[in-house]
Design an enzyme around this catalytic site. Structure first.
Site, PDB file in Angstrom:
ATOM      1  NE  ARG A  28       2.400  -2.739 -14.356  1.00  0.00           N
ATOM      2  CZ  ARG A  28       3.487  -3.738 -14.366  1.00  0.00           C
ATOM      3  NH1 ARG A  28       3.459  -4.873 -13.950  1.00  0.00           N
ATOM      4  NH2 ARG A  28       4.352  -3.303 -15.361  1.00  0.00           N
ATOM      5  CE  LYS A  68       4.197  -3.694  -5.130  1.00  0.00           C
ATOM      6  NZ  LYS A  68       4.680  -3.250  -3.602  1.00  0.00           N
ATOM      7  CE  LYS A 110       6.900   0.851   2.763  1.00  0.00           C
ATOM      8  NZ  LYS A 110       7.911   1.216   2.013  1.00  0.00           N
ATOM      9  CG  HIS A 149      29.281  15.121  11.841  1.00  0.00           C
ATOM     10  ND1 HIS A 149      30.647  15.540  12.235  1.00  0.00           N
ATOM     11  CD2 HIS A 149      29.189  13.908  12.302  1.00  0.00           C
ATOM     12  CE1 HIS A 149      31.196  14.731  12.923  1.00  0.00           C
ATOM     13  NE2 HIS A 149      30.497  13.636  13.281  1.00  0.00           N
ATOM     14  CG  ASN A 197       3.641  -1.183 -20.035  1.00  0.00           C
ATOM     15  OD1 ASN A 197       2.815  -0.271 -20.515  1.00  0.00           O
ATOM     16  ND2 ASN A 197       3.353  -2.342 -19.403  1.00  0.00           N
ATOM     17  N   GLY A 198       7.263   1.040 -21.297  1.00  0.00           N
ATOM     18  CA  GLY A 198       8.815   1.117 -21.378  1.00  0.00           C
ATOM     19  C   GLY A 198       9.263   2.504 -22.222  1.00  0.00           C
ATOM     20  CD  GLU A 226       6.823   4.329  -0.350  1.00  0.00           C
ATOM     21  OE1 GLU A 226       7.572   4.264  -1.559  1.00  0.00           O
ATOM     22  OE2 GLU A 226       6.959   3.349   0.370  1.00  0.00           O
ATOM     23  CD1 TRP A 280       3.494   6.628 -12.943  1.00  0.00           C
ATOM     24  CD2 TRP A 280       5.339   6.530 -13.945  1.00  0.00           C
ATOM     25  NE1 TRP A 280       4.246   7.054 -12.301  1.00  0.00           N
ATOM     26  CE2 TRP A 280       5.569   6.977 -12.847  1.00  0.00           C
ATOM     27  CE3 TRP A 280       6.384   6.686 -14.864  1.00  0.00           C
ATOM     28  CZ2 TRP A 280       6.853   7.642 -12.174  1.00  0.00           C
ATOM     29  CZ3 TRP A 280       7.662   7.077 -14.321  1.00  0.00           C
ATOM     30  CH2 TRP A 280       7.772   7.549 -13.104  1.00  0.00           C
ATOM     31  CD  GLU A 301      10.976   0.454   3.797  1.00  0.00           C
ATOM     32  OE1 GLU A 301       9.670  -0.079   3.458  1.00  0.00           O
ATOM     33  OE2 GLU A 301      11.860   0.920   3.000  1.00  0.00           O
ATOM     34  CB  CYS A 355       2.892   1.545 -18.133  1.00  0.00           C
ATOM     35  SG  CYS A 355       3.675   3.141 -18.351  1.00  0.00           S
TER      36      CYS A 355
END
Length: 608
Positions: free
Chosen positions: A27, A603, A485, A504, A101-102, A488, A75, A481, A2
């Site tokens: 964001r 973000k 990448k 295993h 926001n929140g 996402e 968002w 990582e 947001c």
């Protein structure tokens, strides 16, 4: 996650608000809207979708008059992305307009009470509850009203409010969600992040939790939750505005991948003097370091992967036991943190909600908190005992690249500093390490020339359904990582495993043609990882191996070999990650994905 913008001054508010929202697109958002007051009434234009759709609506509406306004990119948390759920929201039949926001945790209870009082809701959001609640408490005094609202809500928020009978001001407040007030000449600005204001001002005030701001065009006043005036110091932003722009690149992510040599150099160079690591930001003396019982490393997402690498490096160099926690789990597992322990928190934005909560929990339990963050004066930075800044500059793409690399560099420096204090790092050894560190930017620069090779590899794998990443030790940390990448930004199912765990259970998923990235750059673990490469190859995998040094035997088992330069084993993650970033970038392009703004992601994650 947001974005909020606000403007009050002599200029037309609408274009400034839209420009600010564009600067906050990174964001993550699924709807956008603005509200502008012309002194007589407040016009609200909002829509699901991108800012381009908002601009279409604005063009159809005609010129939006007014010099005061607020805007928002949402968002979704409460309710699907729809026009009705988009911000701004209205309360009191149009008297109150709000962006937020929140998350308001007790919104259902508040909503039920408001409905009993006759309030009619048109959205599924918690934000509309705030709009009606503000209207309910409004008594003509905006500070008293905002304080009453804040006293009745639980959760996190940054809010900006327009009130119809106060057309020459913006009311704002925050708790656990960032909000910044920008100071101009005869105008003032509001935003949830600095890039939204860089075109207009570099001087700003940072709101603390519980504070209220009243913006007028020629002044700003701040109050605490008890309505007492608060005197605040201005913060000057040193960023180059151009660094927050694409600069001719098609995507921010590619620009930021290419900026990694500079980010690494700028983070390392100030802290290496005469072949010695210098960390004046760390207030711990050698004696304090000797008393550390345990190190708790706390982070989320990619920053957590840095934390996984940090555990290997710090335990190997300094021999201090380390625990690595996902911040979202840390405070809920009753962590055993004792006075004298060290807590390292890692966050690009310095506003990550889970990481901030973990920081506060660690401090409450007596730990000394050192943060590694990229944003100066962010909440995590301000609340830490010590902060070591990464010099990555603004990172706009949702998928982190250069900030990740800069965080790794701070970990290397910390490991050396801790090791030296404990007598485990001789002058000669430290000088050798520093030489290796200062060579990293040039080595990374060389890896950036692998574009064509990795683009071709992506074209071969673009239609795959699943990709696996395997490695041992630090190679496993970077496997995590590399996998993140890829998933996402290209939306491919991707998983990372410690290579020794294949037998295993995971190896049952390997079938003919399954792509497997095998990272084999830890010298002491190479032969073990080579054995794992043979295992997956025997079951039909298509193997892309990342190796450092001369290992001709890999050619016999790997379908593709990516050669990396050599450095100290501890610092190989800085080289390993670059081709994985580039590969993920081209995979996303091949699949037609929105590289900088991947679906459902944000973000800065400022809510739990």
């Amino acid at each position: 996650m947001c974005g909020i913008v606000g403007y009050i001054g002599a200029n037309s508010a609408s274009p400034i608000l839209v420009d600010g929202l564009r600067k906050l697109e990174y964001r993550g958002y699924d709807s956008a809207g603005i509200a502008v007051s012309n002194g007589e009434h407040i016009d609200v234009i909002k829509t699901k979708g991108r800012i381009a759709q908002l601009e279409e609506k604005l063009a159809a509406f005609g010129k939006l008059e007014g010099h005061v306004g607020i805007g928002h990119t949402r968002w979704a948390t409460h309710g699907a992305p729809t026009d009705e759920n988009a911000h701004p929201h209205i309360g009191g039949g149009g008297r109150v307009t709000i962006v937020h926001n929140g998350i308001i945790e007790n919104y259902i209870e508040l909503k039920n009470n408001l409905m009993e009082k006759g309030c009619v809701f048109v959205s599924q959001t918690d934000t509309e509850v705030l709009a009606h609640l503000f209207d309910l408490y409004y008594n003509g005094d905006p500070v008293e009203t905002m304080a009453a609202v804040m006293g009745n809500v639980r959760g996190s928020y940054a809010v900006a409010v327009l009130v119809a009978d106060r057309p020459n001001e913006i009311i704002a407040a925050k708790k656990d969600s960032p909000l910044i007030v920008g100071k101009g000449k005869g105008e003032n600005f509001l935003a949830s992040d600095i890039p939204a204001m860089l075109n207009y001002t570099r001087d700003c005030w940072l709101l603390e939790d519980g504070e209220i701001a009243i913006l007028k065009k020629d002044r700003v006043r701040f109050y605490d939750s008890n309505r007492n005036l608060v005197k605040k110091s201005l913060f000057h932003v040193d960023w180059d505005a151009q660094s927050a722009e694409k600069g001719g690149y098609r995507h921010f992510m590619k620009k930021e991948i290419d900026e990694q040599p500079k980010a690494v150099r700028d983070t390392l160079s100030p802290h290496i003097k005469n072949s010695v690591v210098d960390l004046p930001e760390l207030s711990l003396s050698d004696e304090d370091i000797k008393k550390i019982g345990k190190i708790h490393i706390v982070a989320c997402g990619s920053a957590w992967h840095v934390g996984v690498a940090a555990k290997y490096i710090i335990e190997r160099d300094a021999e201090i036991p380390c625990e690595v926690d996902l911040a979202s789990e840390f405070r809920y597992r009753n962590p055993i943190v004792k006075k004298g322990d060290l807590c390292i928190v890692i966050s690009q934005s310095g506003e990550t909600a889970d990481t901030l909560a973990a920081l506060r929990e660690a401090k409450r339990r007596g730990a000394h908190v050192v943060s590694i963050v990229n944003v100066v004066a962010s909440t995590i930075a301000r609340e830490s005992d010590d902060v070591i800044y990464t010099m990555a500059g603004p990172e706009i793409a949702v998928a982190t690249t250069k900030a990740f690399s800069a965080q790794l560099c701070v970990v290397y420096l910390l490991a050396i500093r801790l090791s030296r204090a404990l007598g485990r790092m001789s002058e000669k050894r430290e000088a050798e390490r520093c030489k290796k560190l200062l060579a990293l930017p040039e080595q990374i620069e060389g890896l950036l020339s692998m574009d064509d090779e990795l683009k071709e590899l992506a074209s071969k794998f673009k239609d795959t359904k699943t990709v696996f990443f395997i490695g041992r030790g630090l190679d496993y940390a970077i496997s995590l990582e590399g996998s993140l990448k890829l998933k996402e930004i290209s939306y491919i199912q991707s998983e990372a495993y410690a290579a020794g765990e294949l037998k295993h259970g995971t190896i049952s998923l390997i079938e003919e043609g399954t792509p497997v990235f095998a990272i084999a750059t830890q010298r002491e673990l190479f032969e073990k990882t080579l054995g794992n490469i043979k295992e997956v190859k025997a079951r039909g995998a298509k193997v892309a191996a990342l190796i450092s040094g001369d290992h001709p035997e890999v050619d016999e088992f790997a379908d593709y070999v990516i050669h990396l330069p050599q450095t100290h084993s501890d610092y190989m993650p800085s080289l390993d990650v670059v081709p994985l970033q580039i590969f993920a970038y081209y995979m996303a392009l091949e699949r037609g994905c929105d590289v900088d703004k991947p679906r459902n992601l944000a973000k800065s994650v400022t809510v739990e």
